[in-house]
Design an enzyme around this catalytic site. Structure first.
Site, PDB file in Angstrom:
ATOM      1  N   GLN A  50      -3.692   5.684   4.776  1.00  0.00           N
ATOM      2  CA  GLN A  50      -2.257   6.018   4.820  1.00  0.00           C
ATOM      3  C   GLN A  50      -1.865   6.689   6.130  1.00  0.00           C
ATOM      4  O   GLN A  50      -0.673   6.749   6.454  1.00  0.00           O
ATOM      5  CB  GLN A  50      -1.879   6.933   3.651  1.00  0.00           C
ATOM      6  CG  GLN A  50      -1.966   6.237   2.300  1.00  0.00           C
ATOM      7  CD  GLN A  50      -1.565   7.183   1.183  1.00  0.00           C
ATOM      8  OE1 GLN A  50      -2.384   7.951   0.701  1.00  0.00           O
ATOM      9  NE2 GLN A  50      -0.297   7.154   0.806  1.00  0.00           N
ATOM     10  N   HIS A 136      -6.092   6.481  -8.029  1.00  0.00           N
ATOM     11  CA  HIS A 136      -5.032   5.988  -7.134  1.00  0.00           C
ATOM     12  C   HIS A 136      -5.492   6.085  -5.675  1.00  0.00           C
ATOM     13  O   HIS A 136      -5.318   5.143  -4.897  1.00  0.00           O
ATOM     14  CB  HIS A 136      -3.765   6.834  -7.389  1.00  0.00           C
ATOM     15  CG  HIS A 136      -2.618   6.581  -6.466  1.00  0.00           C
ATOM     16  ND1 HIS A 136      -1.382   6.158  -6.919  1.00  0.00           N
ATOM     17  CD2 HIS A 136      -2.499   6.707  -5.116  1.00  0.00           C
ATOM     18  CE1 HIS A 136      -0.564   6.033  -5.879  1.00  0.00           C
ATOM     19  NE2 HIS A 136      -1.215   6.366  -4.774  1.00  0.00           N
TER      20      HIS A 136
HETATM   21 NI    NI Z   1      -0.714   6.518  -2.722  1.00  0.00          NI
END
Ligand code: NI
Length: 172
Positions: A50, A136
């Protein structure tokens, strides 16, 4: 130092991250940056892809805001070694898909192994929100986003809205 969080859709969010071989100072610095970025967002979990780094590293802290202690975990090479048959369902979100949420069903409990910030092997059972969060984040290391668990209509709707958001931000 805070890092930029990539927004979906981005090809880097769909790639499989590489296992960490040596715990260098650079990787520890990355972990510290990710912790700072996660708390600032604010969020309860963040995976290295990310922030554009394709290494198997996640950080998470699912302790409630009003909790006196922080429950921060830094995990290099996290691996799910066991999972329960019973499932639980949470309304999930993601810092790479801001303002969109969806109900995701996952194993209720998982056992995870990882290397901590000092390179020491750890193993722990997770349940509740922690279990959802760690699954997740590990998904991110395999290029998988929570919207892939949703129906195709909802997934496409969210992706279109995110494309629009990214166009607007690029113009701003
Ligand atoms: Ni996420």
């Amino acid at each position: 130092m805070k890092r930029n969080i990539l927004l979906h859709p981005d090809p880097r969010l769909k790639k499989t991250a590489t296992p960490v071989a040596d715990l260098s100072d650079g990787l520890r610095r990355l972990a510290d940056d990710m912790v700072e970025t996660m708390y600032a967002a604010p969020g309860i979990g963040l995976a290295a892809p990310q922030v554009g780094v394709l290494e198997r590293l996640i950080v998470l802290d699912c302790t409630p805001d009003d909790s006196a202690e922080r429950g921060l975990l830094v995990m290099f090479n996290p691996q799910i070694i066991a999972q329960s048959e019973d499932t639980s369902s949470y309304e999930e979100g993601c810092l790479s898909i801001p303002d969109h949420y969806g109900q995701v069903t996952r194993p209720a409990e998982v056992t995870v192994t990882w290397l901590d910030r000092d390179g020491i092997p750890q193993q722990q059972d997770f349940s509740g929100l922690w279990s959802t969060c760690v699954q997740h984040e590990i998904d991110h290391l395999d290029g998988k986003l929570f919207i892939e668990y949703l129906g195709i209509m909802k997934r496409q709707l969210i992706t279109r809205k995110m494309q629009k958001l990214k166009r607007e931000r690029a113009r701003a």
